[in-house]
Scaffold this motif. Structure first.
Motif, short mmCIF file in Angstrom:
data_model
loop_
_atom_site.label_atom_id
_atom_site.label_comp_id
_atom_site.label_asym_id
_atom_site.label_seq_id
_atom_site.Cartn_x
_atom_site.Cartn_y
_atom_site.Cartn_z
N ALA A 79 -6.15 -5.53 -1.42
CA ALA A 79 -4.74 -5.84 -1.15
C ALA A 79 -4.52 -7.35 -1.17
CB ALA A 79 -4.32 -5.26 0.21
N THR A 89 1.89 -4.89 -2.96
CA THR A 89 1.24 -3.80 -2.25
C THR A 89 1.63 -3.97 -0.78
OG1 THR A 89 -0.88 -2.66 -1.86
CG2 THR A 89 -0.91 -5.06 -1.76
N TYR A 175 5.01 -1.02 -5.68
CA TYR A 175 3.95 -1.33 -4.72
C TYR A 175 2.76 -0.39 -4.94
CZ TYR A 175 7.60 -3.82 -2.09
OH TYR A 175 8.62 -4.67 -1.70
N LEU A 179 -5.84 1.85 -2.42
CA LEU A 179 -6.42 0.77 -3.21
C LEU A 179 -7.93 0.74 -3.32
CD1 LEU A 179 -4.26 -2.17 -1.76
CD2 LEU A 179 -3.70 -0.65 -3.66
#
Length: 253
Positions: A79, A89, A175, A179
Motif C-alpha cells: 500500500a 489504495t 482504489y 494487496l
C-alpha cells in the motif's frame, strides 16, 4: 503482539490492541470468507477496515515467521509503495502480527482507512447498460496503465479488487484492495494484457480497454486487442473447465 503503525497514525497506536481484542465481538462484518475476515470499526473517531488473515498451518507459520513477509506486512508495504507511486489504495494504518512462545506466527491483521465506494468493475460486467460504462472502462484502463508503468504486476487484478468512486460527471477514482499478492517488475506488453485476464471482460469491454491502452502505450490497437482477447478467452475457458470437472466429481461421489 507486534504492531507496526504508519507514522501518520502513531498517536493512535495505543488504541489498536483494543481494536484487535474485540475484533470477533464487535464491528460491522464486510467479508466472511473461507480464508479471511474483514470488518469495519472505529479507531478513535475514524472508521477503518480490519482484515484478519486465516491462521496458517505449521508449515506456513514457519515460512511466514522466518523466511517470508506475512500477508499483513505485505499489504501494508505494498500500500505504501502504491501511494508513493501515485496509485490509489485505502491508506495503510497498521499491521499486527501475533506469535506464540516459539516465535511462530499465529494471527495477523491489516488495518486501513475505510473507503465509501460506489461500485466495482463487477457491476459493469453484469450490466452492459451501466451508466457511463465506456468512460469508466477507459479510465480503468488508464489506471491500470499507470500501475504497470510503476512496475506493479497485481496478481489479483480481478473484478472485485478495484473500488470505484464517482467524483462527478465522467470523473471516477479507482482504489486497489486485497494487496498481498503483487510482483514488482518491468512488464512486457504480453504480461500487461495478461494482467487483465481475471477481469472477466466481454468482447465489447476488451475492445474499449485495448483502444485506450493503445493510445497511452503507443502500441498497435489491433495487436493489443488480439492479445487481450486471447488471454481473456483462455482464462474463461480454464475456469469453465474447472467448474465442469468439479460438477462431474460431485456427481461421481
Amino acid at each position: 503482539m507486534q504492531i507496526t503503525v504508519h507514522p501518520q497514525y502513531k498517536e493512535k497506536e495505543v488504541l489498536i490492541p483494543q481494536l484487535i481484542d474485540v475484533f470477533f465481538d464487535s464491528g460491522d462484518l464486510i467479508v466472511q470468507g473461507a480464508r479471511n475476515t474483514i470488518k469495519s470499526n472505529f479507531l478513535g473517531t475514524e472508521k477503518v477496515n480490519i482484515k484478519f488473515f486465516q491462521k496458517p498451518g505449521l508449515f506456513k507459520s514457519i515460512v511466514y515467521s522466518f523466511f517470508r513477509s506475512t500477508k499483513a506486512k505485505r499489504s501494508f508495504d505494498y500500500a505504501n509503495y502504491l501511494l508513493k507511486n501515485g496509485i490509489a489504495t485505502p491508506f495503510p494504518v497498521a499491521y499486527i502480527e501475533q506469535k506464540n512462545s516459539f516465535g511462530l506466527l499465529q494471527d495477523s491483521y491489516y488495518i486501513c482507512q475505510q473507503i465509501d465506494y460506489d461500485f466495482t468493475i463487477r457491476e459493469l460486467i453484469h450490466d452492459p447498460l451501466f451508466p457511463e460504462r465506456n468512460v469508466i472502462l477507459e479510465q480503468f484502463a488508464a489506471f491500470t496503465y499507470k500501475m504497470h508503468e510503476a512496475r506493479v504486476n497485481f496478481l489479483d487484478h480481478s473484478p472485485g479488487n478495484t473500488l470505484i468512486v464517482k467524483k462527478g460527471e465522467g470523473q471516477f477514482d479507482f482504489y486497489l484492495i486485497d494487496l498481498n499478492r503483487m510482483k514488482f517488475e518491468n512488464l512486457s506488453i504480453e504480461a500487461r494484457m495478461d494482467n487483465f485476464k481475471k477481469m472477466w471482460l466481454s468482447k465489447t469491454m476488451v475492445k474499449v480497454i485495448a483502444k485506450k491502452y493503445a493510445i497511452l502505450s503507443g502500441e498497435s490497437e489491433v495487436k493489443l486487442h488480439q492479445i487481450l482477447l486471447e488471454k481473456t478467452k483462455a482464462f474463461k475457458g480454464k475456469i469453465t473447465r474447472k467448474k465442469y470437472m468439479k460438477r462431474k466429481l460431485k456427481l461421481m461421489k
